[in-house]
Scaffold this motif. Structure first.
Motif, PDB file in Angstrom:
ATOM      1  N   THR A  87      55.957  51.745  75.583  1.00 55.43           N
ATOM      2  CA  THR A  87      56.474  53.101  75.367  1.00 55.43           C
ATOM      3  C   THR A  87      57.517  53.472  76.410  1.00 55.43           C
ATOM      4  OG1 THR A  87      55.879  55.452  75.306  1.00 55.43           O
ATOM      5  CG2 THR A  87      54.499  54.044  76.685  1.00 55.43           C
ATOM      6  N   ASN A  88      58.479  54.261  75.999  1.00 56.70           N
ATOM      7  CA  ASN A  88      59.483  54.777  76.940  1.00 56.70           C
ATOM      8  C   ASN A  88      58.933  55.905  77.801  1.00 56.70           C
ATOM      9  OD1 ASN A  88      61.603  53.084  76.395  1.00 56.70           O
ATOM     10  ND2 ASN A  88      62.837  54.589  75.270  1.00 56.70           N
ATOM     11  N   ASN A  89      57.771  56.439  77.445  1.00 56.64           N
ATOM     12  CA  ASN A  89      57.200  57.577  78.176  1.00 56.64           C
ATOM     13  C   ASN A  89      56.980  57.223  79.645  1.00 56.64           C
ATOM     14  OD1 ASN A  89      55.378  59.502  79.273  1.00 56.64           O
ATOM     15  ND2 ASN A  89      54.689  60.042  77.231  1.00 56.64           N
ATOM     16  N   SER A  90      57.588  57.996  80.553  1.00 55.57           N
ATOM     17  CA  SER A  90      57.509  57.704  81.990  1.00 55.57           C
ATOM     18  C   SER A  90      56.585  58.649  82.736  1.00 55.57           C
ATOM     19  CB  SER A  90      58.908  57.805  82.610  1.00 55.57           C
ATOM     20  OG  SER A  90      59.349  59.158  82.603  1.00 55.57           O
ATOM     21  N   THR A  91      55.952  59.588  82.021  1.00 56.68           N
ATOM     22  CA  THR A  91      55.231  60.654  82.734  1.00 56.68           C
ATOM     23  C   THR A  91      53.812  60.249  83.122  1.00 56.68           C
ATOM     24  OG1 THR A  91      54.409  61.645  80.690  1.00 56.68           O
ATOM     25  CG2 THR A  91      56.518  62.456  81.536  1.00 56.68           C
ATOM     26  N   GLN A  92      53.326  59.105  82.564  1.00 56.78           N
ATOM     27  CA  GLN A  92      51.942  58.723  82.847  1.00 56.78           C
ATOM     28  C   GLN A  92      51.854  57.325  83.437  1.00 56.78           C
ATOM     29  OE1 GLN A  92      49.185  59.774  79.526  1.00 56.78           O
ATOM     30  NE2 GLN A  92      51.013  60.715  78.651  1.00 56.78           N
ATOM     31  N   THR A  93      50.674  57.022  84.021  1.00 56.83           N
ATOM     32  CA  THR A  93      50.435  55.694  84.580  1.00 56.83           C
ATOM     33  C   THR A  93      49.857  54.787  83.491  1.00 56.83           C
ATOM     34  OG1 THR A  93      48.202  56.289  85.200  1.00 56.83           O
ATOM     35  CG2 THR A  93      49.906  56.665  86.856  1.00 56.83           C
ATOM     36  N   ARG A  94      49.840  53.492  83.784  1.00 53.96           N
ATOM     37  CA  ARG A  94      49.186  52.528  82.890  1.00 53.96           C
ATOM     38  C   ARG A  94      47.756  52.969  82.594  1.00 53.96           C
ATOM     39  NH1 ARG A  94      50.174  46.124  84.513  1.00 53.96           N
ATOM     40  NH2 ARG A  94      51.223  45.636  82.558  1.00 53.96           N
ATOM     41  N   GLY A  95      47.045  53.366  83.647  1.00 48.86           N
ATOM     42  CA  GLY A  95      45.641  53.762  83.517  1.00 48.86           C
ATOM     43  C   GLY A  95      45.443  54.926  82.561  1.00 48.86           C
ATOM     44  N   SER A  96      46.359  55.894  82.578  1.00 50.13           N
ATOM     45  CA  SER A  96      46.166  57.044  81.691  1.00 50.13           C
ATOM     46  C   SER A  96      46.437  56.679  80.227  1.00 50.13           C
ATOM     47  CB  SER A  96      46.983  58.260  82.148  1.00 50.13           C
ATOM     48  OG  SER A  96      48.294  57.908  82.409  1.00 50.13           O
ATOM     49  N   PHE A  97      47.339  55.701  79.993  1.00 47.87           N
ATOM     50  CA  PHE A  97      47.523  55.220  78.610  1.00 47.87           C
ATOM     51  C   PHE A  97      46.297  54.439  78.142  1.00 47.87           C
ATOM     52  CE2 PHE A  97      52.100  55.813  79.542  1.00 47.87           C
ATOM     53  CZ  PHE A  97      52.409  56.615  78.462  1.00 47.87           C
ATOM     54  N   VAL A  98      45.675  53.683  79.065  1.00 47.75           N
ATOM     55  CA  VAL A  98      44.452  52.948  78.709  1.00 47.75           C
ATOM     56  C   VAL A  98      43.382  53.942  78.261  1.00 47.75           C
ATOM     57  CG1 VAL A  98      42.553  51.535  79.615  1.00 47.75           C
ATOM     58  CG2 VAL A  98      44.921  50.962  80.198  1.00 47.75           C
ATOM     59  N   ALA A  99      43.243  55.040  79.012  1.00 48.40           N
ATOM     60  CA  ALA A  99      42.241  56.051  78.680  1.00 48.40           C
ATOM     61  C   ALA A  99      42.549  56.690  77.330  1.00 48.40           C
ATOM     62  CB  ALA A  99      42.195  57.105  79.780  1.00 48.40           C
ATOM     63  N   LYS A 100      43.829  57.044  77.111  1.00 45.75           N
ATOM     64  CA  LYS A 100      44.204  57.721  75.867  1.00 45.75           C
ATOM     65  C   LYS A 100      44.019  56.812  74.646  1.00 45.75           C
ATOM     66  CE  LYS A 100      47.890  60.289  73.622  1.00 45.75           C
ATOM     67  NZ  LYS A 100      49.070  61.122  73.743  1.00 45.75           N
ATOM     68  N   LEU A 101      44.504  55.577  74.739  1.00 42.84           N
ATOM     69  CA  LEU A 101      44.381  54.638  73.612  1.00 42.84           C
ATOM     70  C   LEU A 101      42.924  54.293  73.350  1.00 42.84           C
ATOM     71  CD1 LEU A 101      47.409  52.369  74.529  1.00 42.84           C
ATOM     72  CD2 LEU A 101      47.151  53.536  72.338  1.00 42.84           C
ATOM     73  N   GLY A 102      42.159  54.091  74.424  1.00 44.18           N
ATOM     74  CA  GLY A 102      40.743  53.742  74.288  1.00 44.18           C
ATOM     75  C   GLY A 102      39.955  54.838  73.591  1.00 44.18           C
ATOM     76  N   LYS A 103      40.258  56.077  73.962  1.00 40.13           N
ATOM     77  CA  LYS A 103      39.568  57.228  73.368  1.00 40.13           C
ATOM     78  C   LYS A 103      39.800  57.304  71.854  1.00 40.13           C
ATOM     79  CE  LYS A 103      39.071  62.119  74.472  1.00 40.13           C
ATOM     80  NZ  LYS A 103      39.745  63.264  75.099  1.00 40.13           N
ATOM     81  N   MET A 104      40.989  56.859  71.424  1.00 40.76           N
ATOM     82  CA  MET A 104      41.301  56.894  69.983  1.00 40.76           C
ATOM     83  C   MET A 104      40.743  55.694  69.249  1.00 40.76           C
ATOM     84  SD  MET A 104      45.217  58.168  69.766  1.00 40.76           S
ATOM     85  CE  MET A 104      45.879  59.115  71.099  1.00 40.76           C
ATOM     86  N   GLY A 105      40.203  54.714  69.986  1.00 43.37           N
ATOM     87  CA  GLY A 105      39.598  53.552  69.339  1.00 43.37           C
ATOM     88  C   GLY A 105      40.441  52.287  69.349  1.00 43.37           C
ATOM     89  N   PHE A 106      41.617  52.320  70.022  1.00 36.70           N
ATOM     90  CA  PHE A 106      42.446  51.115  70.089  1.00 36.70           C
ATOM     91  C   PHE A 106      41.886  50.159  71.139  1.00 36.70           C
ATOM     92  CE2 PHE A 106      45.475  54.286  68.493  1.00 36.70           C
ATOM     93  CZ  PHE A 106      46.054  53.589  67.438  1.00 36.70           C
ATOM     94  N   PRO A 107      41.845  48.844  70.838  1.00 38.22           N
ATOM     95  CA  PRO A 107      41.463  47.876  71.873  1.00 38.22           C
ATOM     96  C   PRO A 107      42.549  47.873  72.951  1.00 38.22           C
ATOM     97  CG  PRO A 107      41.720  46.817  69.689  1.00 38.22           C
ATOM     98  CD  PRO A 107      42.244  48.204  69.580  1.00 38.22           C
ATOM     99  N   VAL A 108      42.175  48.033  74.227  1.00 40.08           N
ATOM    100  CA  VAL A 108      43.218  48.144  75.260  1.00 40.08           C
ATOM    101  C   VAL A 108      42.698  47.769  76.642  1.00 40.08           C
ATOM    102  CG1 VAL A 108      42.761  50.635  75.592  1.00 40.08           C
ATOM    103  CG2 VAL A 108      45.006  49.689  76.239  1.00 40.08           C
ATOM    104  N   THR A 109      43.553  47.043  77.389  1.00 38.94           N
ATOM    105  CA  THR A 109      43.326  46.807  78.813  1.00 38.94           C
ATOM    106  C   THR A 109      44.641  47.157  79.522  1.00 38.94           C
ATOM    107  OG1 THR A 109      44.133  44.534  78.676  1.00 38.94           O
ATOM    108  CG2 THR A 109      41.755  44.853  78.383  1.00 38.94           C
ATOM    109  N   GLU A 110      44.606  47.283  80.854  1.00 39.46           N
ATOM    110  CA  GLU A 110      45.821  47.648  81.613  1.00 39.46           C
ATOM    111  C   GLU A 110      46.985  46.694  81.329  1.00 39.46           C
ATOM    112  OE1 GLU A 110      46.289  49.037  85.395  1.00 39.46           O
ATOM    113  OE2 GLU A 110      44.889  50.690  85.055  1.00 39.46           O
ATOM    114  N   GLU A 111      46.674  45.380  81.251  1.00 40.59           N
ATOM    115  CA  GLU A 111      47.745  44.378  81.098  1.00 40.59           C
ATOM    116  C   GLU A 111      48.460  44.519  79.752  1.00 40.59           C
ATOM    117  OE1 GLU A 111      44.386  43.356  81.750  1.00 40.59           O
ATOM    118  OE2 GLU A 111      44.962  43.918  83.787  1.00 40.59           O
ATOM    119  N   MET A 112      47.842  45.203  78.800  1.00 41.99           N
ATOM    120  CA  MET A 112      48.454  45.365  77.476  1.00 41.99           C
ATOM    121  C   MET A 112      49.464  46.519  77.443  1.00 41.99           C
ATOM    122  SD  MET A 112      44.927  44.931  75.312  1.00 41.99           S
ATOM    123  CE  MET A 112      45.529  45.131  73.622  1.00 41.99           C
TER     124      MET A 112
END
Ligand SMILES: [Mg+2]
Length: 247
Positions: free
Chosen positions: A43-68
């Motif tokens: 994503t081009n989104n620069s406002t969040q960290t890798r960790g916060s995307f992991v939390a957001k995607l995980g909450k929606m049910g997407f399989p996700v780790t930081e490296e992804m």
């Protein structure tokens, strides 16, 4: 076997809108992973960290780790670290600043090695003046991305990083190096890190001028989904109404 070795998904408008996953997106990601493919979120989104995307995607049910997860603040940090920049004048939000500090790049009030500009929703006239002063004085200028707008829930848009970058570019008289899509910089890093050849990668996104353009420039196959910004595909562009039949 999935049709591609790896699938690189855009986030906003491709996998989710606001805090809601787009129908069929979670099952499509699960299916290609189940068929042995690698999945990367870009994503081009620069406002969040890798960790916060992991939390957001995980909450929606997407399989996700930081490296992804790859975003433009990570890209800016990797680019600046590779250039040897240690100090920065940063016009951006907490996610960008935190990511930079994780890569050893600290903010300074003195002469910086680099000026880094991303989305900042509390921007002032003084912020534009300071950043453009350094740029005009010859300090290297890096932009996280140039998206004109940023999509919100309910079909609303707010000014994106590109609007902030344009202000500094106009006042400073210098065009920045842009980390995010359509520049293929991040995609090329993803290919290198995951030891992938461009020919075995499908880039999926909802915008022709960023997602699809970056995929083309990197030499990857591309798929435009009509669940976000674009409502039709131009001639010659592979597209799908949504991710239901992704193979
Ligand atoms: Mg998008």
């Amino acid at each position: 076997m999935a049709a591609y070795a790896a699938y690189v998904f855009d986030l906003d408008g491709t996998l989710y809108r606001g805090s809601e996953p787009i129908p069929h997106a979670v099952s499509a990601v699960e299916r290609v992973i189940g068929e042995g493919a690698k999945v990367v979120y870009l994503t081009n989104n620069s406002t969040q960290t890798r960790g916060s995307f992991v939390a957001k995607l995980g909450k929606m049910g997407f399989p996700v780790t930081e490296e992804m997860v790859w975003n433009s603040s990570l890209g800016a940090a990797l680019y600046c670290a590779a250039q040897g920049y240690k100090t920065a004048h940063v016009l951006g939000e907490a996610g960008l600043k935190q990511t930079l500090s994780e890569y050893g790049i600290s903010e300074t009030t003195g002469t910086p090695d680099v000026v880094i500009v991303g989305l900042n929703r509390s921007l002032t006239y003084q912020d534009i003046a300071e950043a453009s002063d350094w740029v005009r004085a010859g300090v290297p200028f890096v932009a996280t991305n140039r998206d004109a707008t940023f999509p919100l829930e309910g079909g609303r848009f707010i000014p994106g990083a590109g609007s902030v970058v344009a202000a500094v570019e106009t006042a400073g008289g210098v065009t920045p190096f842009t980390v995010g899509k359509p520049n293929p910089y991040l995609l090329e890093l993803i290919l290198e890190t995951n030891r992938l050849d461009a020919s075995e990668v499908l880039v999926i996104g909802d915008r022709m001028d960023t997602d699809i353009e970056a995929g083309r420039r990197a030499g990857c196959s591309t798929l435009l989904v009509l669940t976000g910004v674009e409502s039709f595909a131009p001639d010659g562009q592979t597209s799908a109404p949504d991710l239901r039949h992704l193979a």
